[in-house]
Design an enzyme around this catalytic site. Structure first.
Site: not given
Ligand SMILES: [Zn+2]
Length: 260
Positions: A147, A168, A173, A175, A182, A231, A233-234
């Site tokens: 990240q 982020a 993040s 993630h 994603d 988003e 997709w997230h």
């Molecule tokens: Zn993402």
């Protein structure tokens, strides 16, 4: 005789009085009190309580939002990570595993998820495929170090202010939780673009992801709360029950956890 009788009566009276005082009048009084208390209990339990709860039910039933949640909000799958809630440098889940449906042109190192989330993701992509939608993971778990590379690169390209609308800082993040995927599809060439929300796959996700325990973490119109642009997709794994509640109430994770 008279005086003697009077004396006896007085002694008897004093003894009775003494008995009453010593017994605290319990002998005569308490059965009556017990009865009354009994009546009181009976009244409150059998008559007034159901009447009250019926009223309460009527008042709360019309709104989904007022329903009492049965979800344990301290669950590890409801961890909140955003611009003000970080994970730190060393946070790394121990149960990361690969998922079945991945975009092959990315680094497989960053396409893992935590075990429960990965299993749920596999079920989601399988169900989507049955309905004709190809959905693949592009980016899953990202360690702090990766990240950091991404964030520095975005800041360099777009400047700090712009970069922070979509990326982020390391340690902040979502993630890094290992609970995020994603995703993308052939219809948008596996890119991460807002137009994904208008594709058949994006629409399918918005409508069905919660059935597998996922939420669209950064919805349109909630940018002020999440701190991020829309988003589609997230996907964030929160577990089926929480996802169903978040979906039906139309709220963000921040709102759901009472953190906004
Ligand atoms: Zn993402």
């Amino acid at each position: 005789m008279t005086g003697n009788r009077k004396g006896k009566r007085r002694r008897a009276f004093v003894l009775i009085l003494l008995f009453l005082v010593l017994s605290g009048f319990n002998f005569f009084v308490s059965p009556h009190i017990r009865d009354k208390a009994g009546e009181g209990e009976t009244v409150s339990v059998s008559a007034s309580a159901p009447a009250q709860s019926e009223t309460a039910r009527e008042e709360t039933s019309p709104s989904e939002e007022d329903k009492v949640s049965t979800v344990d909000k301290s669950s590890e799958y409801l961890i909140l990570v955003n611009k003000t809630h970080g994970l730190g440098k060393n946070y790394e889940p121990e149960d990361l595993k690969n998922v079945n449906s991945v975009a092959g042109d990315r680094d497989g190192k960053y396409q893992k998820m935590r075990r429960k989330a990965a299993n749920a993701f596999n079920r989601l992509t399988k169900a989507a495929k049955r309905e004709g939608h190809i959905i693949k993971l592009t980016s899953g778990y990202r360690p702090y170090s990766y990240q950091q590379i991404l964030y520095r690169q975005y800041v360099k390209e777009d400047g700090k202010n712009r970069a922070e609308q979509y990326s982020a800082k390391p340690g902040y993040s979502e993630h890094q939780t290992g609970l995020v995927a994603d995703v993308s599809s052939p219809s948008v060439n596996y890119n991460l673009v807002q137009a994904y929300g208008n594709t058949a796959e994006g629409k399918w996700l918005a409508k069905n992801a919660h059935k597998y325990g996922f939420i669209i973490r950064y919805p349109k119109g909630k940018e002020d709360i999440t701190g991020y642009e829309y988003e589609p997709w997230h996907l964030r794994y929160v577990g089926k029950d929480a996802a169903a509640e978040i979906y039906s109430r139309g709220v963000t994770l921040e709102e759901y956890l009472g953190e906004s």
